[in-house]
Design a protein around this motif. Structure first.
Motif, PDB file in Angstrom:
ATOM      1  N   VAL A   1       2.997   6.058  -2.836  1.00  0.00           N
ATOM      2  CA  VAL A   1       4.149   6.835  -3.295  1.00  0.00           C
ATOM      3  C   VAL A   1       4.119   6.981  -4.814  1.00  0.00           C
ATOM      4  N   GLU A   2       3.868   5.902  -5.532  1.00  0.00           N
ATOM      5  CA  GLU A   2       3.882   5.949  -6.994  1.00  0.00           C
ATOM      6  C   GLU A   2       2.683   6.713  -7.543  1.00  0.00           C
ATOM      7  N   SER A   3       1.534   6.630  -6.881  1.00  0.00           N
ATOM      8  CA  SER A   3       0.375   7.405  -7.319  1.00  0.00           C
ATOM      9  C   SER A   3       0.657   8.892  -7.215  1.00  0.00           C
TER      10      SER A   3
ATOM     11  N   ARG B   1       2.849   9.747   5.640  1.00  0.00           N
ATOM     12  CA  ARG B   1       2.190  10.133   4.394  1.00  0.00           C
ATOM     13  C   ARG B   1       3.221  10.682   3.410  1.00  0.00           C
ATOM     14  N   PRO B   2       3.144  10.263   2.128  1.00  0.00           N
ATOM     15  CA  PRO B   2       4.143  10.732   1.165  1.00  0.00           C
ATOM     16  C   PRO B   2       3.921  12.177   0.753  1.00  0.00           C
TER      17      PRO B   2
ATOM     18  N   ASP C   1       0.834  -1.202   0.000  1.00  0.00           N
ATOM     19  CA  ASP C   1       0.000   0.000   0.000  1.00  0.00           C
ATOM     20  C   ASP C   1       0.868   1.251   0.000  1.00  0.00           C
ATOM     21  N   LEU C   2       1.998   1.197   0.709  1.00  0.00           N
ATOM     22  CA  LEU C   2       2.899   2.354   0.735  1.00  0.00           C
ATOM     23  C   LEU C   2       3.452   2.628  -0.646  1.00  0.00           C
TER      24      LEU C   2
ATOM     25  N   ASP D   1      11.218  12.591  -6.567  1.00  0.00           N
ATOM     26  CA  ASP D   1      11.679  12.319  -5.218  1.00  0.00           C
ATOM     27  C   ASP D   1      10.544  12.559  -4.228  1.00  0.00           C
ATOM     28  N   VAL D   2      10.389  11.613  -3.304  1.00  0.00           N
ATOM     29  CA  VAL D   2       9.270  11.613  -2.354  1.00  0.00           C
ATOM     30  C   VAL D   2       9.808  11.321  -0.964  1.00  0.00           C
TER      31      VAL D   2
END
Length: 357
Positions: free
Chosen positions: A266-268, A294-295, A261-262, A286-287
């Motif tokens: 992140v990719e979304s 939360r990202p 889920d993480l 970069d995140v």
């Protein structure tokens, strides 16, 4: 070593004449520029690797060089079907947009992001304005043009300060994490003096740090992989600094984030930012995670480093089972499809009316 072409399927558009634009680090060092000034420029083996991959995919390659060499070639009448552009530029806050602007003026297709995106994304503050307007989470921030701007900053500590238009960790070290207004003043004063550009000050996110490799454009964009950046014992702590990047083999461990889920979150976020900024073909986002996990968007690299062994995008591709040549093929096919190029077609500039010089 001769290039082998029998083991790798030809890329879509193979047979096209590809110009290669780049800033060669050794050439600038020989001209008297410093290691820091040339930190974003490419080594000779990067150019060799790109050319080898392109030739293996069936393209013919013409090395052009930096923006002034490109300008001279264009004025002399040289043209290409497509230009593979990795020029970072040397001067000005729009330096990454110089080659795309010149190619646009001569109506020549090129790989990677366009003039507007390259100009926008080098300015970290304006980039955050755009992604935030698109609904992408990013830490609260302020831009310091001069020291008097500090009196307007009300962001809670800790903060993070860095030059507004640099890459490769330039201007980032252990002092970049700010814990007091006195430290903020000292760091901003130093950065304003050294880099002669505004300073981005943003809320420091204390969580894990990731970089997301992205391939494709707009609706066709997809995340290649997400790689976590884990700093080792003797690294500059908590910051992906210039030193940590330059000595990454000793100071950093890279690890792919498994499906979870993480990773989806992140990719979304990364893809939303990529599309909002109009990035093309390939690059990185970069995140970093906040205190609640939360990202948040940190920054984008639309002209990501592409050394096969030392650059983040090829590193995560290799770790994901994608060989370097396949990565280059994906990048090229994205650009070829965007422009509708096929073998033997004339360059765009040869199919349209032109003005005399």
């Amino acid at each position: 070593m001769k290039t082998k072409t029998t083991t790798t399927p030809a890329s879509a558009g193979a047979g096209l004449r590809v110009g290669l634009t780049y800033d060669l680090r050794d050439a600038y060092l020989e001209a008297g520029y410093s290691e820091l000034e040339t930190a974003e420029f490419d080594r000779a083996d990067t150019i060799d690797s790109i050319e080898h991959a392109l030739v293996s995919l069936g393209y013919s390659v013409d090395r052009i060089g930096h923006v002034r060499q490109l300008a001279a070639r264009l004025v002399s009448g040289d043209r290409w079907d497509l230009v593979f552009n990795i020029c970072e530029g040397l001067y000005g806050i729009g330096r990454e947009a110089q080659v795309p602007a010149l190619l646009d003026a001569f109506q020549l297709p090129y790989v990677f992001s366009d003039t507007l995106t390259c100009a926008l994304t080098l300015h970290k503050g304006m980039t955050k304005d755009v992604v935030r307007a698109a609904g992408v989470a990013t830490p609260d921030y302020a831009v310091v043009h001069e020291l008097s701007d500090l009196k307007h900053i009300t962001l809670p500590m800790p903060l993070f300060a860095k030059p507004i238009a640099e890459g490769t960790g330039k201007g980032v070290d252990q002092n970049s994490k700010i814990t007091s207004m006195g430290q903020l003043r000292r760091v901003c004063k130093q950065l304003l003096l050294e880099y002669r550009q505004p300073v981005l000050v943003e809320r420091f996110l204390p969580g894990r740090e990731f970089t997301v490799g992205i391939l494709g454009t707009a609706a066709k964009a997809r995340a290649l992989a997400t790689m976590e950046i884990k700093l080792l014992e003797h690294a500059d702590s908590e910051v992906y600094s210039y030193r940590n990047k330059e000595e990454c083999e000793q100071l950093v461990r890279y690890k792919l984030l498994p499906r979870s889920d993480l990773r989806d979150a992140v990719e979304s976020l990364a893809l939303d930012a990529w599309r909002a900024l109009g990035c093309r073909d390939a690059g990185r986002i970069d995140v970093r995670l906040d205190e609640a996990g939360r990202p948040g968007f940190i920054e984008v690299n639309p002209l990501a480093g592409i050394h096969p062994e030392h650059s983040d995008l090829p590193i995560m591709a290799t770790m994901s089972g994608v060989p370097y040549i396949k990565l280059i093929r994906s990048i090229m096919e994205s650009a070829v499809q965007r422009y509708g190029l096929t073998r033997g077609r004339q360059p765009l500039a040869d199919r349209r009316p032109t003005l005399a010089a």
